[in-house]
Design a protein around this motif. Structure first.
Motif, PDB file in Angstrom:
ATOM      1  N   VAL A  23      -1.519   7.460  -9.659  1.00  0.00           N
ATOM      2  CA  VAL A  23      -0.848   7.409  -8.358  1.00  0.00           C
ATOM      3  C   VAL A  23      -0.764   8.831  -7.825  1.00  0.00           C
ATOM      4  N   LEU A  24      -1.273   9.006  -6.605  1.00  0.00           N
ATOM      5  CA  LEU A  24      -1.241  10.306  -5.933  1.00  0.00           C
ATOM      6  C   LEU A  24      -0.447  10.198  -4.649  1.00  0.00           C
ATOM      7  N   LEU A  25       0.280  11.250  -4.319  1.00  0.00           N
ATOM      8  CA  LEU A  25       0.920  11.398  -3.013  1.00  0.00           C
ATOM      9  C   LEU A  25      -0.010  12.265  -2.189  1.00  0.00           C
ATOM     10  N   LEU A  26      -0.499  11.732  -1.072  1.00  0.00           N
ATOM     11  CA  LEU A  26      -1.358  12.544  -0.227  1.00  0.00           C
ATOM     12  C   LEU A  26      -0.513  13.651   0.393  1.00  0.00           C
ATOM     13  N   ASN A  27      -1.008  14.871   0.366  1.00  0.00           N
ATOM     14  CA  ASN A  27      -0.237  16.021   0.823  1.00  0.00           C
ATOM     15  C   ASN A  27      -0.296  16.146   2.345  1.00  0.00           C
ATOM     16  N   ASP A  28       0.284  15.156   3.014  1.00  0.00           N
ATOM     17  CA  ASP A  28       0.402  15.146   4.479  1.00  0.00           C
ATOM     18  C   ASP A  28       1.768  14.556   4.814  1.00  0.00           C
ATOM     19  N   SER A  29       2.702  15.421   5.130  1.00  0.00           N
ATOM     20  CA  SER A  29       4.090  15.007   5.353  1.00  0.00           C
ATOM     21  C   SER A  29       4.275  14.184   6.629  1.00  0.00           C
ATOM     22  N   GLN A  30       3.244  14.031   7.426  1.00  0.00           N
ATOM     23  CA  GLN A  30       3.350  13.251   8.662  1.00  0.00           C
ATOM     24  C   GLN A  30       3.373  11.751   8.395  1.00  0.00           C
ATOM     25  N   PHE A  31       2.875  11.342   7.216  1.00  0.00           N
ATOM     26  CA  PHE A  31       2.794   9.928   6.873  1.00  0.00           C
ATOM     27  C   PHE A  31       3.188   9.723   5.409  1.00  0.00           C
ATOM     28  N   PRO A  32       4.059   8.756   5.111  1.00  0.00           N
ATOM     29  CA  PRO A  32       4.271   8.380   3.708  1.00  0.00           C
ATOM     30  C   PRO A  32       2.975   7.720   3.215  1.00  0.00           C
ATOM     31  N   TRP A  33       2.301   8.351   2.236  1.00  0.00           N
ATOM     32  CA  TRP A  33       0.931   7.967   1.915  1.00  0.00           C
ATOM     33  C   TRP A  33       0.675   8.135   0.421  1.00  0.00           C
ATOM     34  N   LEU A  34       0.508   7.015  -0.266  1.00  0.00           N
ATOM     35  CA  LEU A  34       0.148   7.031  -1.678  1.00  0.00           C
ATOM     36  C   LEU A  34      -1.270   6.507  -1.853  1.00  0.00           C
ATOM     37  N   VAL A  35      -1.925   6.982  -2.890  1.00  0.00           N
ATOM     38  CA  VAL A  35      -3.282   6.557  -3.208  1.00  0.00           C
ATOM     39  C   VAL A  35      -3.305   6.113  -4.679  1.00  0.00           C
ATOM     40  N   LEU A  36      -3.860   4.940  -4.925  1.00  0.00           N
ATOM     41  CA  LEU A  36      -4.070   4.462  -6.294  1.00  0.00           C
ATOM     42  C   LEU A  36      -5.530   4.672  -6.662  1.00  0.00           C
ATOM     43  N   VAL A  37      -5.769   5.274  -7.822  1.00  0.00           N
ATOM     44  CA  VAL A  37      -7.123   5.509  -8.308  1.00  0.00           C
ATOM     45  C   VAL A  37      -7.252   4.872  -9.691  1.00  0.00           C
ATOM     46  N   PRO A  38      -7.965   3.746  -9.798  1.00  0.00           N
ATOM     47  CA  PRO A  38      -8.153   3.146 -11.122  1.00  0.00           C
ATOM     48  C   PRO A  38      -8.823   4.151 -12.063  1.00  0.00           C
ATOM     49  N   ARG A  39      -8.270   4.282 -13.260  1.00  0.00           N
ATOM     50  CA  ARG A  39      -8.807   5.235 -14.227  1.00  0.00           C
ATOM     51  C   ARG A  39      -9.977   4.608 -14.992  1.00  0.00           C
ATOM     52  N   ARG A  40     -11.042   4.391 -14.248  1.00  0.00           N
ATOM     53  CA  ARG A  40     -12.285   3.858 -14.804  1.00  0.00           C
ATOM     54  C   ARG A  40     -13.427   4.714 -14.273  1.00  0.00           C
ATOM     55  N   GLU A  41     -14.315   5.096 -15.147  1.00  0.00           N
ATOM     56  CA  GLU A  41     -15.414   5.979 -14.768  1.00  0.00           C
ATOM     57  C   GLU A  41     -16.500   5.227 -14.010  1.00  0.00           C
ATOM     58  N   GLY A  42     -17.034   5.877 -12.964  1.00  0.00           N
ATOM     59  CA  GLY A  42     -18.211   5.383 -12.265  1.00  0.00           C
ATOM     60  C   GLY A  42     -17.985   4.179 -11.373  1.00  0.00           C
ATOM     61  N   GLY A  83     -13.736   4.818   1.034  1.00  0.00           N
ATOM     62  CA  GLY A  83     -14.719   5.447   0.176  1.00  0.00           C
ATOM     63  C   GLY A  83     -15.923   6.030   0.870  1.00  0.00           C
ATOM     64  N   ASN A  84     -15.875   6.187   2.176  1.00  0.00           N
ATOM     65  CA  ASN A  84     -17.018   6.757   2.882  1.00  0.00           C
ATOM     66  C   ASN A  84     -17.195   8.244   2.580  1.00  0.00           C
ATOM     67  N   MET A  85     -16.099   8.957   2.407  1.00  0.00           N
ATOM     68  CA  MET A  85     -16.154  10.395   2.134  1.00  0.00           C
ATOM     69  C   MET A  85     -16.043  10.689   0.634  1.00  0.00           C
ATOM     70  N   VAL A  86     -15.257   9.885  -0.068  1.00  0.00           N
ATOM     71  CA  VAL A  86     -15.035  10.049  -1.507  1.00  0.00           C
ATOM     72  C   VAL A  86     -15.456   8.739  -2.171  1.00  0.00           C
ATOM     73  N   PRO A  87     -16.572   8.722  -2.897  1.00  0.00           N
ATOM     74  CA  PRO A  87     -17.079   7.463  -3.423  1.00  0.00           C
ATOM     75  C   PRO A  87     -16.246   6.852  -4.551  1.00  0.00           C
ATOM     76  N   GLN A  88     -15.455   7.645  -5.260  1.00  0.00           N
ATOM     77  CA  GLN A  88     -14.639   7.099  -6.348  1.00  0.00           C
ATOM     78  C   GLN A  88     -13.654   6.082  -5.776  1.00  0.00           C
ATOM     79  N   LEU A  89     -13.558   4.906  -6.397  1.00  0.00           N
ATOM     80  CA  LEU A  89     -12.656   3.875  -5.904  1.00  0.00           C
ATOM     81  C   LEU A  89     -11.231   4.401  -5.837  1.00  0.00           C
ATOM     82  N   HIS A  90     -10.642   4.292  -4.669  1.00  0.00           N
ATOM     83  CA  HIS A  90      -9.244   4.667  -4.462  1.00  0.00           C
ATOM     84  C   HIS A  90      -8.701   3.823  -3.318  1.00  0.00           C
ATOM     85  N   ILE A  91      -7.433   3.437  -3.436  1.00  0.00           N
ATOM     86  CA  ILE A  91      -6.803   2.552  -2.466  1.00  0.00           C
ATOM     87  C   ILE A  91      -5.671   3.305  -1.777  1.00  0.00           C
ATOM     88  N   HIS A  92      -5.779   3.442  -0.464  1.00  0.00           N
ATOM     89  CA  HIS A  92      -4.752   4.106   0.337  1.00  0.00           C
ATOM     90  C   HIS A  92      -3.620   3.125   0.640  1.00  0.00           C
TER      91      HIS A  92
END
Length: 140
Positions: A23-42, A83-92
């Motif tokens: 779980v990541l907090l996107l570093n943009d204080s203008q929006f409450p924004w978390l990102v989930l990144v499954p810990r699976r390679e590729g 995932g257009n800019m960052v191909p690793q699966l992540h959910i905003h």
């Protein structure tokens, strides 16, 4: 071995780990924004996950979205896997308000990111960790 994509590491602040996802907090204080990144390679797409992981990801995403909607009193929750800019699966997961600077458009490109001030960041991380601990969040 799982490695966080460099762009996600640059833009996000680690909140902790759920059973599947970082779980990541996107570093943009203008929006409450978390990102989930499954810990699976590729993995680039949800359908590439094993069925058990797909189910776990849906459970984690739903729990995070519900917590955010309640905690931030959001008018609407935006949940997206682009995932257009960052191909690793992540959910905003973005709490949206009819009064936010991008409403009703998507937040991407609406304005340059405004990083959190250190004191507010510390408080925000503590609050998020406390609220996510009920879902099994482990944090550093």
């Amino acid at each position: 071995m799982f490695e966080l994509h460099p762009q996600l590491a640059k833009d996000g602040i680690e909140v902790g780990d759920l059973s599947l996802s970082k779980v990541l907090l996107l570093n943009d204080s203008q929006f409450p924004w978390l990102v989930l990144v499954p810990r699976r390679e590729g993995i680039k797409e949800i359908f590439q996950l094993e069925l058990k992981d797909q189910s776990t990801l849906l459970e984690e995403s739903s729990a995070v979205a519900e917590m955010m909607a309640d905690y931030f009193k959001a008018d609407k929750m935006n949940v997206a896997a682009l995932g257009n800019m960052v191909p690793q699966l992540h959910i905003h997961h973005i709490a949206r308000y009819q009064t936010d600077l991008a409403w009703p458009r998507p937040v991407w490109g609406a304005a340059p990111a405004k990083p959190y001030e250190e004191q507010f960041l510390t408080q925000r991380l503590e609050q998020l960790r406390q609220r996510l601990s009920g879902f099994g969040l482990q944090y550093p």
